[in-house]
Design a protein around this motif. Structure first.
Motif, mmCIF file in Angstrom:
data_model
loop_
_atom_site.group_PDB
_atom_site.id
_atom_site.type_symbol
_atom_site.label_atom_id
_atom_site.label_comp_id
_atom_site.label_asym_id
_atom_site.label_seq_id
_atom_site.Cartn_x
_atom_site.Cartn_y
_atom_site.Cartn_z
ATOM 1 N N VAL A 24 0.843 -1.199 0.000
ATOM 2 C CA VAL A 24 0.000 0.000 0.000
ATOM 3 C C VAL A 24 0.879 1.251 0.000
ATOM 4 C CG1 VAL A 24 -1.678 1.343 1.318
ATOM 5 C CG2 VAL A 24 -1.948 -1.136 1.139
ATOM 6 N N VAL A 25 1.916 1.252 0.834
ATOM 7 C CA VAL A 25 2.820 2.400 0.893
ATOM 8 C C VAL A 25 3.512 2.594 -0.450
ATOM 9 C CG1 VAL A 25 4.851 3.368 2.032
ATOM 10 C CG2 VAL A 25 3.148 2.133 3.376
ATOM 11 N N ASP A 26 3.923 1.491 -1.077
ATOM 12 C CA ASP A 26 4.583 1.578 -2.385
ATOM 13 C C ASP A 26 3.635 2.147 -3.445
ATOM 14 O OD1 ASP A 26 6.919 0.582 -1.352
ATOM 15 O OD2 ASP A 26 6.514 -1.491 -1.937
ATOM 16 N N ARG A 27 2.395 1.671 -3.448
ATOM 17 C CA ARG A 27 1.432 2.175 -4.437
ATOM 18 C C ARG A 27 1.159 3.665 -4.223
ATOM 19 N NH1 ARG A 27 2.250 -2.517 -5.285
ATOM 20 N NH2 ARG A 27 4.059 -1.407 -6.088
ATOM 21 N N LEU A 28 1.104 4.076 -2.945
ATOM 22 C CA LEU A 28 0.896 5.500 -2.669
ATOM 23 C C LEU A 28 2.075 6.332 -3.159
ATOM 24 C CD1 LEU A 28 -0.615 5.302 0.943
ATOM 25 C CD2 LEU A 28 -1.765 6.214 -1.083
ATOM 26 N N SER A 29 3.294 5.811 -3.034
ATOM 27 C CA SER A 29 4.467 6.556 -3.505
ATOM 28 C C SER A 29 4.449 6.703 -5.020
ATOM 29 C CB SER A 29 5.748 5.855 -3.049
ATOM 30 O OG SER A 29 5.939 4.632 -3.730
ATOM 31 N N GLU A 30 3.872 5.728 -5.716
ATOM 32 C CA GLU A 30 3.738 5.822 -7.168
ATOM 33 C C GLU A 30 2.654 6.816 -7.566
ATOM 34 O OE1 GLU A 30 4.921 1.115 -8.018
ATOM 35 O OE2 GLU A 30 2.848 1.818 -8.158
ATOM 36 N N LEU A 31 1.615 6.903 -6.737
ATOM 37 C CA LEU A 31 0.485 7.779 -7.049
ATOM 38 C C LEU A 31 0.843 9.258 -6.914
ATOM 39 C CD1 LEU A 31 -2.537 8.435 -7.537
ATOM 40 C CD2 LEU A 31 -2.913 7.992 -5.085
ATOM 41 N N VAL A 32 1.677 9.599 -5.933
ATOM 42 C CA VAL A 32 1.945 11.013 -5.640
ATOM 43 C C VAL A 32 2.415 11.799 -6.857
ATOM 44 C CG1 VAL A 32 3.398 12.590 -4.321
ATOM 45 C CG2 VAL A 32 2.307 10.669 -3.173
ATOM 46 N N PRO A 33 3.466 11.371 -7.571
ATOM 47 C CA PRO A 33 3.895 12.189 -8.735
ATOM 48 C C PRO A 33 2.868 12.200 -9.857
ATOM 49 C CG PRO A 33 5.125 10.134 -8.645
ATOM 50 C CD PRO A 33 4.376 10.228 -7.358
ATOM 51 N N VAL A 34 2.136 11.088 -10.037
ATOM 52 C CA VAL A 34 1.115 11.039 -11.085
ATOM 53 C C VAL A 34 -0.030 11.991 -10.743
ATOM 54 C CG1 VAL A 34 -0.562 9.555 -12.261
ATOM 55 C CG2 VAL A 34 1.732 8.684 -11.720
ATOM 56 N N GLY A 35 -0.440 11.991 -9.477
ATOM 57 C CA GLY A 35 -1.507 12.896 -9.056
ATOM 58 C C GLY A 35 -1.096 14.343 -9.159
ATOM 59 N N LYS A 36 0.165 14.627 -8.785
ATOM 60 C CA LYS A 36 0.659 16.002 -8.887
ATOM 61 C C LYS A 36 0.693 16.452 -10.351
ATOM 62 C CE LYS A 36 4.501 19.020 -7.559
ATOM 63 N NZ LYS A 36 4.585 19.660 -8.887
ATOM 64 N N ARG A 37 1.115 15.557 -11.244
ATOM 65 C CA ARG A 37 1.173 15.912 -12.671
ATOM 66 C C ARG A 37 -0.229 16.214 -13.202
ATOM 67 N NH1 ARG A 37 0.853 13.126 -17.592
ATOM 68 N NH2 ARG A 37 2.056 14.135 -19.266
ATOM 69 N N ALA A 38 -1.210 15.425 -12.819
ATOM 70 C CA ALA A 38 -2.582 15.659 -13.270
ATOM 71 C C ALA A 38 -3.087 17.016 -12.781
ATOM 72 C CB ALA A 38 -3.491 14.543 -12.779
ATOM 73 N N THR A 39 -2.775 17.338 -11.552
ATOM 74 C CA THR A 39 -3.192 18.637 -11.004
ATOM 75 C C THR A 39 -2.491 19.780 -11.729
ATOM 76 O OG1 THR A 39 -3.586 17.649 -8.830
ATOM 77 C CG2 THR A 39 -3.309 20.036 -8.915
ATOM 78 N N ASP A 40 -1.181 19.629 -11.959
ATOM 79 C CA ASP A 40 -0.423 20.683 -12.640
ATOM 80 C C ASP A 40 -0.942 20.927 -14.056
ATOM 81 O OD1 ASP A 40 1.129 20.947 -10.415
ATOM 82 O OD2 ASP A 40 2.839 19.797 -11.189
ATOM 83 N N ILE A 41 -1.251 19.848 -14.771
ATOM 84 C CA ILE A 41 -1.756 19.983 -16.142
ATOM 85 C C ILE A 41 -3.102 20.690 -16.146
ATOM 86 C CG2 ILE A 41 -2.700 18.663 -18.086
ATOM 87 C CD1 ILE A 41 -0.425 16.672 -17.693
ATOM 88 N N SER A 42 -3.971 20.309 -15.236
ATOM 89 C CA SER A 42 -5.290 20.942 -15.166
ATOM 90 C C SER A 42 -5.161 22.439 -14.880
ATOM 91 C CB SER A 42 -6.139 20.270 -14.096
ATOM 92 O OG SER A 42 -7.398 20.888 -13.975
ATOM 93 N N ILE A 43 -4.305 22.799 -13.909
ATOM 94 C CA ILE A 43 -4.113 24.209 -13.570
ATOM 95 C C ILE A 43 -3.499 24.973 -14.759
ATOM 96 C CG2 ILE A 43 -2.789 25.787 -12.102
ATOM 97 C CD1 ILE A 43 -3.092 23.738 -9.849
ATOM 98 N N GLU A 44 -2.527 24.345 -15.399
ATOM 99 C CA GLU A 44 -1.869 24.997 -16.527
ATOM 100 C C GLU A 44 -2.844 25.276 -17.659
ATOM 101 O OE1 GLU A 44 1.446 23.878 -19.956
ATOM 102 O OE2 GLU A 44 1.404 22.729 -18.075
ATOM 103 N N GLU A 45 -3.664 24.286 -18.013
ATOM 104 C CA GLU A 45 -4.618 24.464 -19.109
ATOM 105 C C GLU A 45 -5.690 25.475 -18.756
ATOM 106 O OE1 GLU A 45 -4.658 23.304 -22.181
ATOM 107 O OE2 GLU A 45 -2.743 22.267 -21.909
ATOM 108 N N GLN A 46 -6.192 25.413 -17.529
ATOM 109 C CA GLN A 46 -7.231 26.363 -17.123
ATOM 110 C C GLN A 46 -6.666 27.781 -17.071
ATOM 111 O OE1 GLN A 46 -10.308 25.543 -16.979
ATOM 112 N NE2 GLN A 46 -10.054 23.315 -17.036
ATOM 113 N N THR A 47 -5.417 27.919 -16.671
ATOM 114 C CA THR A 47 -4.800 29.246 -16.601
ATOM 115 C C THR A 47 -4.626 29.846 -17.991
ATOM 116 O OG1 THR A 47 -3.640 28.641 -14.567
ATOM 117 C CG2 THR A 47 -2.785 30.536 -15.789
ATOM 118 N N LYS A 48 -4.208 29.020 -18.943
ATOM 119 C CA LYS A 48 -4.042 29.512 -20.312
ATOM 120 C C LYS A 48 -5.379 29.875 -20.953
ATOM 121 C CE LYS A 48 0.147 26.871 -21.450
ATOM 122 N NZ LYS A 48 0.688 25.789 -22.311
ATOM 123 N N GLY A 49 -6.440 29.307 -20.450
ATOM 124 C CA GLY A 49 -7.759 29.508 -21.065
ATOM 125 C C GLY A 49 -8.475 30.759 -20.636
#
Length: 461
Positions: free
Chosen positions: A266-291
């Protein structure tokens, strides 16, 4: 039938120590009454009075002042009752429940020097504390289970233990080099104790949970516990020369190697999720900001020169959902292992809480005000935090026992950490041991401890 919720409260008088031989003892009596309509449950009330003349007695025509508790105590243990007697009456009845995968909690409450730590951990080098006696009994049970069942390395049972202190609003992990851990409530409503954040290869971010050390024999457990306890925070306070200045939480859990491995996954899966979740958030913010663009008069308007790339956002969200599903699958595997009942005791927990010494000054109900104990600024700050935690714990216990719709777990970091154990302990296997001193010099502190226990114990579900 609905599960009952109640906090059993017992009182324990410690013996006078050698340095108190010349001090008068508090006058005390115990009376019993039926605690239910069938007379099957006996409850005790405690009456105490001072023996010395420099109290309210001199102001009431030499009539001793007596305080009597409500009938709130399930038992009252005398100074010559040792830890084994206490264990047999308080802890042993809960062991079968733990061996069926249930939970049990024991709290030690009292003023500094009243014997809390000696009750939980034992006297000097004797292995007679409630925590060690419980570990010994649980190890005997799991060893018998291992010997009578066809076990593999994965299914063999042992004991996992956690040991940490609550210091101010942080948890300090005594099994991980005194690392400070944050107490946080997650989106799932559960409270998590997290250690340091580590950056791993591939952008993974690992936030380590508080350490659980797994032991496969009683001897191994005792050695690990001794090493961990050597780092417990104690101080020579103005009230007691070896006073616990933090709340210590000691947790025993029946585990298997398979369960330990599943939790690590579970701890390992959470460590894999963190950068993926951060990337999804960053992309959403970036696209919404440009719009959007800032309008000349203030406010925001759609950007005519840019079209939000929804496909890019959706792809990042899909990737995050895939990793979230991996976490959910790993967590479900842990739950399935415990629910499989391959070993009925798997996941059973016993928690011991050695609360920091409550320190109160004399109040008007105990006679003329005496000179208060001198405290250093650090001691005053510690005492304020300790008493804040203990007040929050009392309110949680009362709300929980009386089935109130809202239980104030968020009142302190201590009660947040203990939330899991209250929520899971819905069948009466929770006990508070109020330790008190018979020394007449500590009458005010003893009175406050008994009042606290009486308020908690008088609430019945």
């Amino acid at each position: 039938m609905a599960a009952t919720k109640s906090m059993s409260v017992v009182a324990r008088w410690r013996p006078l120590v050698d340095s108190e031989d010349s001090i008068s003892e508090i006058s005390r009596t115990t009376t019993q009454k039926a605690g239910d309509k069938d007379g099957n449950l006996l409850l005790h009330s405690v009456s105490i009075a001072r023996q010395t003349d420099n109290t309210a007695a001199t102001f009431t025509r030499n009539k001793p002042q007596t305080w009597t508790s409500s009938a709130a105590f399930r038992a009252v243990f005398q100074p010559d009752d040792d830890n084994q007697i206490l264990y047999d009456k308080v802890v042993t009845p809960a062991v079968p429940h733990v061996l069926q995968g249930g939970r049990s909690s024991v709290f030690a409450y009292g003023h500094s020097g009243s014997g809390k730590t000696h009750t939980i951990l034992g006297y000097d080098d004797k292995a007679d504390g409630l925590y060690l006696l419980a570990a010994q009994q649980l190890f005997a049970a799991v060893t018998e289970w291992n010997s009578t069942n066809s076990t593999t390395t994965d299914t063999r049972l042992g004991l996992g233990f956690r040991l940490f202190e609550m210091r101010k609003k942080m948890a300090v992990d005594l099994l991980d080099g005194h690392k400070e851990c944050h107490v946080r409530e997650g989106a799932d409503g559960r409270v998590h104790i997290r250690g340091e954040t580590q950056m791993l290869e591939g952008g993974k971010v690992r936030v380590s949970p508080i350490v659980q050390q797994c032991c496969w024999s009683y001897l191994e457990f005792c050695e690990a516990l001794t090493t961990a306890l050597a780092g417990r925070s104690v101080g020579s306070s103005s009230v007691h020369r070896q006073s616990s200045r933090t709340h210590a939480i000691l947790e025993l859990e029946i585990v298997s190697a398979a369960l330990v491995t599943a939790r690590e996954a579970v701890v390992d899966r959470l460590s894999e999720l963190v950068p993926v979740g951060k990337r999804a958030t960053d992309i959403s913010i970036e696209e919404q900001t440009k719009g959007i663009v800032l309008k000349p008069g203030g406010g925001w308007a759609p950007n005519p020169d840019y079209t939000v790339n929804q496909e890019r956002i959706d792809a990042a969200e899909a990737e995050k959902n895939k990793f979230e599903a991996r976490v959910a699958d790993a967590e479900a595997h842990v739950d399935d292992l415990i629910a499989s009942r391959v070993a009925p005791s798997l996941g059973g927990k016993m928690v011991f809480v050695d609360l920091a010494g409550a320190e109160y000054h004399q109040d008007s109900t105990t006679g003329p005000r005496q000179a208060s104990v001198r405290q250093t600024p650090q001691e005053r700050q510690e005492a304020q935090q300790i008493n804040t935690d203990l007040l929050a714990l009392k309110e949680v216990m009362r709300a929980w026992s009386s089935n109130q719709p809202r239980i104030p777990f968020r009142s302190s970091a201590l009660t947040m950490v203990l939330r899991e154990h209250f929520v899971a302990s819905t069948d009466g296997h929770s006990t508070m041991i109020v330790t008190v001193s018979p020394s007449d010099e500590q009458y005010a502190a003893t009175l406050n401890s008994l009042k606290y226990g009486s308020l908690v114990g008088m609430v019945k579900a």
